[in-house]
Each structure stands twice: as structure tokens, then as C-alpha cells.
Design a protein around this motif. Structure first.
Motif, mmCIF file in Angstrom:
data_model
loop_
_atom_site.group_PDB
_atom_site.id
_atom_site.type_symbol
_atom_site.label_atom_id
_atom_site.label_comp_id
_atom_site.label_asym_id
_atom_site.label_seq_id
_atom_site.Cartn_x
_atom_site.Cartn_y
_atom_site.Cartn_z
ATOM 1 N N MET A 1 -50.837 4.879 103.133
ATOM 2 C CA MET A 1 -49.891 5.909 103.529
ATOM 3 C C MET A 1 -48.508 5.546 103.005
ATOM 4 N N ALA A 2 -47.691 6.551 102.764
ATOM 5 C CA ALA A 2 -46.332 6.315 102.292
ATOM 6 C C ALA A 2 -45.548 5.550 103.338
ATOM 7 N N ALA A 3 -44.386 5.066 102.925
ATOM 8 C CA ALA A 3 -43.545 4.322 103.857
ATOM 9 C C ALA A 3 -43.372 5.134 105.127
ATOM 10 N N PRO A 4 -43.553 4.526 106.280
ATOM 11 C CA PRO A 4 -43.500 5.277 107.534
ATOM 12 C C PRO A 4 -42.116 5.837 107.792
ATOM 13 N N PRO A 5 -42.044 7.001 108.441
ATOM 14 C CA PRO A 5 -40.751 7.588 108.752
ATOM 15 C C PRO A 5 -40.011 6.744 109.770
ATOM 16 N N GLU B 1 -53.390 17.058 98.334
ATOM 17 C CA GLU B 1 -52.590 16.375 97.320
ATOM 18 C C GLU B 1 -51.309 15.813 97.925
ATOM 19 N N LEU B 2 -50.691 16.582 98.819
ATOM 20 C CA LEU B 2 -49.459 16.121 99.464
ATOM 21 C C LEU B 2 -49.730 14.960 100.419
ATOM 22 N N LEU B 3 -50.964 14.878 100.921
ATOM 23 C CA LEU B 3 -51.345 13.817 101.850
ATOM 24 C C LEU B 3 -52.201 12.745 101.165
ATOM 25 N N ALA B 4 -52.109 12.682 99.839
ATOM 26 C CA ALA B 4 -53.013 11.819 99.070
ATOM 27 C C ALA B 4 -52.966 10.362 99.500
#
Length: 199
Positions: A1-5, A183-186
Motif C-alpha cells: 500500500m502507498a505511504a499511509p495517510p 488501478e487507483l488501488l493497485a
């Protein structure tokens, strides 16, 4: 997952970037469901159907809708429902129910081997109509919201209302681009409905 908010995105179960408009249509999650909020249910709504930016969705969720303003409203007169979030066509995010509480969005439902999806899910309504397309801004807001929710809750699944209540509900419908959302949640680990082609 991307860097967490940032943790600053949350005030308890309230998202700080959302317009907060509390609804009285909610209840406590069952004790055995509080630690298992692992599902996001995506819906679509517009009031009257196909009319956008009317403010009627916000009024419906806060029990302030004037049932006599439009003939369609007679079909839903007295309805008491809510969702945790509502995303306008512009991508603007509204929140009506604390995510730690149980919103009234899924109704009779079942998914991932469990019934009563309201108990352990987050409900997100997109301003739209079944069969119609949604705006890019809505997908971006939805994806960002899912990432933020995944930091607070053990999210694993993302499904449409049509998947948790098949035969009874059809939203968000064929106009919703599950591939685009995937795709946005890849970089996430969320499981999307099985009919969504892999990216």
C-alpha cells in the motif's frame, strides 16, 4: 500500500477532509463486529434520480427532505437511511456517520460469508445513477478515502451494493468502472468483486 495517510486525517471516526453533517440514522456496531470492519460497500444515489447537486441526498440522510418537493419523493416518503460517506460529482466528500458506528446503508445483505453487512462495513455513496458513468474526481476521492480507511480499519474487501444484495439492488451498476478503481488501488491489498478483471 502507498505511504499511509497522516493520522491528522482522522478525528476519531470522522474524516477531517469531509464536510461533516451528522445524521441521526445510525446505531452501535455489535460488540463482535467492532474489530472486524473489513468491508467497504460502494453505492450510487441521486435525488431525484439523475438530478445532481440538489442537496436532496444530504437532506435524506439527515431526515430533513421535504417529501412534497418532487413526485418521486413520495416513493421514499418516511425512509430513514444513511451512509458513512457521500461523494459528489465534483469529488467533494461528505460524512454523515462516525465510522466507528453502524450506518444504515446495506439493508438485507451478505458478503464474505457474513450477513448483515451494516454491522461491519463502511458505506460510501457516489452521486450518480445506475447505468450512468461516474466522474474521474469521484474515483480519485473514493480511492483516497479507501486508503485512509485502511489505515484505521482492517479493510480487506470492497464491493458494490449489487454484490452484497444481489437481485435486490443494482448499484452502483454497469456504469461504474471497477477496473479504473482497481488501478487507483493497485498498491492496496483490497479484494474487489470476483468479476472485476485483474489489472
Amino acid at each position: 500500500m502507498a505511504a499511509p495517510p497522516s493520522a491528522d486525517l482522522w478525528d476519531g471516526g470522522w474524516h477531517r477532509d469531509a464536510v461533516r453533517l451528522p445524521s441521526s440514522n445510525y446505531g452501535p456496531r455489535p460488540a463482535d463486529a467492532r474489530q472486524s470492519v473489513d468491508l467497504v460497500v460502494v453505492h450510487s444515489i441521486s435525488l431525484p434520480p439523475g438530478h445532481y447537486g440538489t442537496g436532496a441526498v444530504q437532506q435524506l440522510f439527515t431526515n430533513t427532505l421535504d417529501w412534497d418537493v418532487h413526485p418521486y419523493f413520495q416513493q421514499i416518503r418516511g425512509l430513514q437511511v444513511s451512509a458513512h460517506f457521500f461523494i459528489e460529482r465534483s469529488g467533494r466528500l461528505w460524512q454523515f456517520v462516525d465510522c466507528d458506528q453502524r450506518a444504515w446503508h446495506a439493508g438485507q445483505s451478505a458478503y464474505r460469508g457474513r450477513t448483515n453487512c451494516n454491522d461491519d462495513s463502511i458505506g460510501i455513496e457516489l452521486e450518480g445513477l445506475e447505468g450512468h458513468r461516474f466522474e474521474s474526481a469521484q474515483y480519485l476521492t473514493l480511492a483516497a478515502l479507501c486508503h485512509a480507511l485502511a489505515e484505521r480499519y482492517p479493510l480487506r474487501y470492497l464491493a458494490g451494493h449489487e454484490h452484497v444484495a444481489p437481485g435486490r439492488k443494482q448499484d452502483p451498476g454497469p456504469g461504474f468502472d471497477w477496473r479504473k478503481l482497481a488501478e487507483l488501488l493497485a498498491k492496496s491489498t483490497l479484494d474487489l468483486p470476483s468479476q472485476v478483471p485483474p489489472t
